[in-house]
Design an enzyme around this catalytic site. Structure first.
Site, PDB file in Angstrom:
ATOM      1  N   ASP A   1     -30.545  23.084 -18.539  1.00 52.79           N
ATOM      2  CA  ASP A   1     -29.824  23.678 -19.429  1.00 52.79           C
ATOM      3  C   ASP A   1     -28.478  23.917 -19.467  1.00 52.79           C
ATOM      4  OD1 ASP A   1     -30.082  25.689 -17.252  1.00 52.79           O
ATOM      5  OD2 ASP A   1     -31.612  27.225 -19.140  1.00 52.79           O
TER       6      ASP A   1
ATOM      7  N   GLU B   1     -23.535  32.794 -22.263  1.00 50.72           N
ATOM      8  CA  GLU B   1     -23.703  32.025 -24.038  1.00 50.72           C
ATOM      9  C   GLU B   1     -23.926  32.976 -25.183  1.00 50.72           C
ATOM     10  OE1 GLU B   1     -25.615  28.065 -21.551  1.00 50.72           O
ATOM     11  OE2 GLU B   1     -26.951  29.650 -22.426  1.00 50.72           O
TER      12      GLU B   1
HETATM   13  P1  NAD Z   1     -35.634  32.129 -11.733  1.00 50.34           P
HETATM   14  O1  NAD Z   1     -34.127  31.724 -10.597  1.00 50.34           O
HETATM   15  O2  NAD Z   1     -36.344  33.214 -11.950  1.00 50.34           O
HETATM   16  O3  NAD Z   1     -36.902  31.319 -10.830  1.00 50.34           O
HETATM   17  C1  NAD Z   1     -36.183  29.491 -10.804  1.00 50.34           C
HETATM   18  C2  NAD Z   1     -37.101  28.952  -9.760  1.00 50.34           C
HETATM   19  O4  NAD Z   1     -37.193  27.366  -9.168  1.00 50.34           O
HETATM   20  C3  NAD Z   1     -36.989  30.191  -8.363  1.00 50.34           C
HETATM   21  O5  NAD Z   1     -37.808  30.687  -8.107  1.00 50.34           O
HETATM   22  C4  NAD Z   1     -36.659  28.498  -7.391  1.00 50.34           C
HETATM   23  O6  NAD Z   1     -36.853  29.252  -6.100  1.00 50.34           O
HETATM   24  C5  NAD Z   1     -36.901  27.686  -8.070  1.00 50.34           C
HETATM   25  N1  NAD Z   1     -36.738  26.719  -7.481  1.00 50.34           N
HETATM   26  C6  NAD Z   1     -34.937  26.234  -7.170  1.00 50.34           C
HETATM   27  N2  NAD Z   1     -34.752  24.867  -7.080  1.00 50.34           N
HETATM   28  C7  NAD Z   1     -36.316  24.481  -6.597  1.00 50.34           C
HETATM   29  C8  NAD Z   1     -36.856  22.709  -6.467  1.00 50.34           C
HETATM   30  N3  NAD Z   1     -36.083  21.896  -6.286  1.00 50.34           N
HETATM   31  N4  NAD Z   1     -38.029  22.747  -6.069  1.00 50.34           N
HETATM   32  C9  NAD Z   1     -38.754  23.920  -6.483  1.00 50.34           C
HETATM   33  N5  NAD Z   1     -38.698  24.706  -6.943  1.00 50.34           N
HETATM   34  C10 NAD Z   1     -36.847  24.807  -7.303  1.00 50.34           C
HETATM   35  O7  NAD Z   1     -35.286  31.085 -13.085  1.00 50.34           O
HETATM   36  P2  NAD Z   1     -35.939  31.715 -14.221  1.00 50.34           P
HETATM   37  O8  NAD Z   1     -35.795  32.637 -15.222  1.00 50.34           O
HETATM   38  O9  NAD Z   1     -37.988  31.066 -14.136  1.00 50.34           O
HETATM   39  O10 NAD Z   1     -35.593  30.304 -15.301  1.00 50.34           O
HETATM   40  C11 NAD Z   1     -36.034  29.294 -14.445  1.00 50.34           C
HETATM   41  C12 NAD Z   1     -34.844  27.657 -16.216  1.00 50.34           C
HETATM   42  O11 NAD Z   1     -35.332  28.070 -16.826  1.00 50.34           O
HETATM   43  C13 NAD Z   1     -33.201  28.240 -15.721  1.00 50.34           C
HETATM   44  O12 NAD Z   1     -32.952  27.579 -14.457  1.00 50.34           O
HETATM   45  C14 NAD Z   1     -32.691  28.634 -16.740  1.00 50.34           C
HETATM   46  O13 NAD Z   1     -31.732  28.210 -16.905  1.00 50.34           O
HETATM   47  C15 NAD Z   1     -34.008  27.820 -17.425  1.00 50.34           C
HETATM   48  N6  NAD Z   1     -34.282  28.742 -19.089  1.00 50.34           N
HETATM   49  C16 NAD Z   1     -34.637  27.573 -19.691  1.00 50.34           C
HETATM   50  C17 NAD Z   1     -34.458  28.194 -20.732  1.00 50.34           C
HETATM   51  C18 NAD Z   1     -35.105  27.382 -22.065  1.00 50.34           C
HETATM   52  O14 NAD Z   1     -34.846  27.781 -23.185  1.00 50.34           O
HETATM   53  N7  NAD Z   1     -35.076  26.196 -21.743  1.00 50.34           N
HETATM   54  C19 NAD Z   1     -34.867  29.028 -21.563  1.00 50.34           C
HETATM   55  C20 NAD Z   1     -34.437  30.702 -19.936  1.00 50.34           C
HETATM   56  C21 NAD Z   1     -35.162  30.154 -18.276  1.00 50.34           C
END
Ligand code: NAD
Length: 342
Positions: free
Chosen positions: A227, A56
Site C-alpha cells: 500500500d 498520510e
Molecule cells: P503488522 O506489522 O502488525 O503485521 C504484519 C505481519 O506480517 C507481521 O506479523 C510480520 O511478521 C509479517 N510478515 C512480514 N513479512 C512477511 C513475509 N514475507 N511473509 C510472511 N509474513 C510476513 O501489520 P498490520 O497492521 O497487520 O498491517 C499489515 C499490512 O497491511 C501493512 O503493510 C499495512 O500497511 C497494511 N494495511 C493496509 C490497509 C489497506 O487498506 N489496504 C489497511 C491497514 C493496513
C-alpha cells in the site's frame, strides 16, 4: 462542541456490539458510499515518506460532510514496541466547516479494512469458498478473518507468518471465535486448497510473499499489505493471471501491487461492479485480485457508521475543540482580559 470517541470508548463500544456485527454493518455503509462514488471529492492521499515509514492524510467530502484520516505505516515499528499502523479521524460539517466528530481510528482502520475486504470478497470470491489462507498474522489478521466469516462463512484458516509468535497469537485469538486454524510451514503450504488468499504482511520492500505458481484457478486474492510506493507483496506475474479490482485507480497506480505494471495496465474499479457497469467474477475458474490500498471514502463510511452507532449512547464525550467566542469577530476577547499588559 465536538463528539469524541477515545480508545477507551471505542473498545467499550466494540466489546458491547461485537466485532463481527460491526464489520457486517459497516459493509452496508461502505456499499452505500461505493454506490454513490461519483458524489465524492476524490484525490490520492497525501503522503510524507521517510526511511522509517509513511504518514498520510486521507480527505474526502460528499458536499454535506467532510472527512479525513491521519494514518501512519511504519513496518519496523513492532520490533521497537510500536504498532505498524495507528490513526485518528474527523468528520466536519461542510456548511460552517466546524468539526463535528473525532475518533480514534487505529482499531477503526482494522475494522474498516476488514469490512472493505469483506464487501469486495462477497462479490468476487466464489460463493462456495470455505478455506482462507492468510499470509501475515499481525494486527489486521483477526479482523480480516472475521470479515470473511461474515461475508462468506469462512471458518477454516491456513496461516503463515515469518514470525512464529505472531502465528501463535492468531491461533490464540481466532480459535475462540470459532475458526479452525492450521499453522502452515510456508506461504506455499498455506495456500494449498485455499479458496481465498489474504496477504497482510508489512515490509517496506518489493517483497514476493506469493508467486504465480502458487495460484490455483478460481481463487480470490485479497492483497491488503502492499500500500505504498516500493511496498508490494505479489509476484507481478500474478496480476496477469486474472482480473484486478481496485478502489481508486489514480491512488492504486501509485501505491498498489499494480505499481509494478505499465501505467495503462487494465484494472476495474470496484464501484463499477456495484453499479452494474462491470462484471465481478465471471466464471468459477477465474482468478480475482483485490489490490487494496485503503481509500478515503472507506474511512468516511467507517466514521459515518460509528458516529451514527454511538448516537444517544455513553460511548462518546463532548469536547471543546473549537474556540467559539460569542462575537465571532472577537476571538481576542477570549484571551484579552487574561493577557498580561505590555
Ligand atoms: P503488522 O506489522 O502488525 O503485521 C504484519 C505481519 O506480517 C507481521 O506479523 C510480520 O511478521 C509479517 N510478515 C512480514 N513479512 C512477511 C513475509 N514475507 N511473509 C510472511 N509474513 C510476513 O501489520 P498490520 O497492521 O497487520 O498491517 C499489515 C499490512 O497491511 C501493512 O503493510 C499495512 O500497511 C497494511 N494495511 C493496509 C490497509 C489497506 O487498506 N489496504 C489497511 C491497514 C493496513
Amino acid at each position: 462542541m465536538t463528539r469524541f470517541v477515545d480508545v477507551h470508548n471505542m473498545v467499550r463500544w466494540v466489546a458491547r456490539t461485537g466485532t463481527q456485527t460491526i464489520i457486517s454493518e459497516m459493509m452496508d455503509y461502505l456499499e452505500d458510499d461505493f454506490r454513490r462514488w461519483e458524489s465524492f471529492d476524490k484525490t490520492p492521499r497525501v503522503a510524507s515518506h521517510t526511511p522509517f515509514g509513511v504518514i498520510e492524510l486521507m480527505p474526502t467530502s460528499d458536499h454535506e460532510t467532510y472527512g479525513f484520516k491521519y494514518v501512519n505505516g511504519h513496518p519496523s515499528n513492532p520490533a521497537r514496541g510500536f504498532q505498524t499502523v495507528t490513526a485518528f479521524g474527523v468528520l466536519a460539517d461542510v456548511h460552517n466547516g466546524y468539526p463535528t466528530f473525532l475518533t480514534e481510528m487505529t482499531l477503526l482502520t482494522a475494522l474498516r479494512t476488514a469490512a472493505t475486504s469483506g464487501m469486495v470478497g462477497r462479490r468476487l470470491a466464489r460463493p462456495d469458498s470455505s478455506v482462507m489462507a492468510m499470509i501475515g498474522t499481525g494486527s489486521q489478521s483477526e479482523f480480516q478473518a472475521l470479515a470473511f466469516k461474515a461475508a462468506l462463512g469462512i471458518t477454516t484458516l491456513r496461516v503463515w507468518d515469518t514470525d512464529q509468535a505472531a502465528m501463535a497469537k492468531l491461533l490464540r485469538n481466532a480459535a475462540p471465535l470459532g475458526f479452525d486454524v492450521h499453522i502452515a510451514s510456508s506461504a506455499a503450504d498455506a495456500v494449498q486448497g485455499a479458496d481465498v488468499i489474504t496477504t497482510c504482511t508489512a515490509d517496506k520492500a518489493n517483497a514476493t510473499v506469493l508467486s504465480a505458481d502458487m495460484i490455483c484457478p478460481g481463487v480470490h486474492i485479497n492483497a491488503i499489505g502492499g500500500d505504498c510506493p516500493g511496498k508490494t507483496e505479489l509476484d507481478a506475474a500474478i496480476l496477469e493471471l486474472g482480473e484486478v479490482f481496485v478502489e481508486y485507480t489514480p491512488q492504486t497506480r501509485i501505491e498498489g501491487e499494480i505499481q509494478q505494471m505499465p501505467a495503462d495496465f487494465a484494472v476495474t474499479e470496484f464501484c463499477q461492479v456495484l453499479a452494474g457497469g462491470a462484471a465481478g467474477r465471471s466464471t468459477p475458474e477465474q482468478v480475482t485480485i483485490f489490490d487494496s490500498v485503503g481509500f478515503a471514502i472507506e474511512d468516511f463510511s467507517a466514521l459515518r457508521y460509528v458516529r451514527d452507532a454511538v448516537q444517544g449512547s455513553d460511548f462518546f464525550e463532548e469536547i471543546d475543540l473549537v474556540a467559539n467566542p460569542e462575537d465571532p469577530k472577537d476571538l481576542f476577547g477570549l484571551v484579552g482580559a487574561l493577557s498580561p499588559v505590555g
